[in-house]
Design an enzyme around this catalytic site. Sequence first.
Site, PDB file in Angstrom:
ATOM      1  N   HIS A  28      18.369  57.704  35.871  1.00  0.00           N
ATOM      2  CA  HIS A  28      18.487  59.152  35.630  1.00  0.00           C
ATOM      3  C   HIS A  28      17.745  59.545  34.355  1.00  0.00           C
ATOM      4  O   HIS A  28      17.019  60.542  34.322  1.00  0.00           O
ATOM      5  CB  HIS A  28      19.962  59.567  35.427  1.00  0.00           C
ATOM      6  N   LYS A  52      36.630  61.748  44.665  1.00  0.00           N
ATOM      7  CA  LYS A  52      38.071  61.900  44.417  1.00  0.00           C
ATOM      8  C   LYS A  52      38.524  61.057  43.235  1.00  0.00           C
ATOM      9  O   LYS A  52      39.385  61.456  42.476  1.00  0.00           O
ATOM     10  CB  LYS A  52      38.853  61.535  45.681  1.00  0.00           C
ATOM     11  N   ARG A 101      14.501  56.925  45.060  1.00  0.00           N
ATOM     12  CA  ARG A 101      14.317  55.524  44.672  1.00  0.00           C
ATOM     13  C   ARG A 101      13.658  54.722  45.788  1.00  0.00           C
ATOM     14  O   ARG A 101      12.810  53.889  45.550  1.00  0.00           O
ATOM     15  CB  ARG A 101      15.678  54.881  44.344  1.00  0.00           C
ATOM     16  N   SER A 139      24.546  54.570  39.974  1.00  0.00           N
ATOM     17  CA  SER A 139      25.835  54.634  39.274  1.00  0.00           C
ATOM     18  C   SER A 139      26.854  53.730  39.967  1.00  0.00           C
ATOM     19  O   SER A 139      27.677  53.074  39.322  1.00  0.00           O
ATOM     20  CB  SER A 139      26.361  56.075  39.255  1.00  0.00           C
TER      21      SER A 139
END
Length: 176
Positions: A28, A52, A101, A139
């Site tokens: 990022h 969530k 990517r 991530s």
Amino acid sequence: MSLTSSEISHQSSAAIFPGSFDPVTVGHIDLIERSTAVFDEVIVAVACNQEKTPLFTVAERIEMIKKVFSDNPRVKVETFGGLLIDYLVKREVHVIIRGLRAVSDFEYEFQMALMNRKLAPDVETFFMTSSALYTYVSSRIVKELASLGGDVSDLVHPLVEKEIKAKYGTIKKVAD
Ligand code: PNS
């Protein structure tokens, strides 16, 4: 009336770089930095209500990104909820930047770009290819590796690494 090329080059431009950033990775960071060479202002927009059970709260994610880019005045960090397009309209920005990517990213990104264009025809999605060094970084991978005690120092900024260690340290203590 049409603008001359010098007038066009003096107009300020802004783009929104949306994402979950849970947490922000070197992939990022590379893309955001490179975007600031093209746009005068890059607004990193952290989506809320996406996952969530995120590792970091939206406030924590914003704080980390702000610190990473503290010396780059072209980068602003905000949060948004609901539709990305509604947020762009509110901010009066017409460009979305997304990173690609690998081919596997393409289908979802293409679908999202087309849907966003259907919702707001004057908004363009700009795709940037990630640096070859970071094509495998996400991530999700960072969290999985860190949760199992792996070294993530090449995948995130040092201050993010520290925060990740603090999170998993805390979680382990609770679980013990
Ligand atoms: O980092 P991510 O998880 O790939 O980011 C995805 C994100 C947050 C950019 C995307 O899910 C999004 O724009 N969410 C907001 C809701 C929305 O507008 N969805 C697109 C309609 S097709």
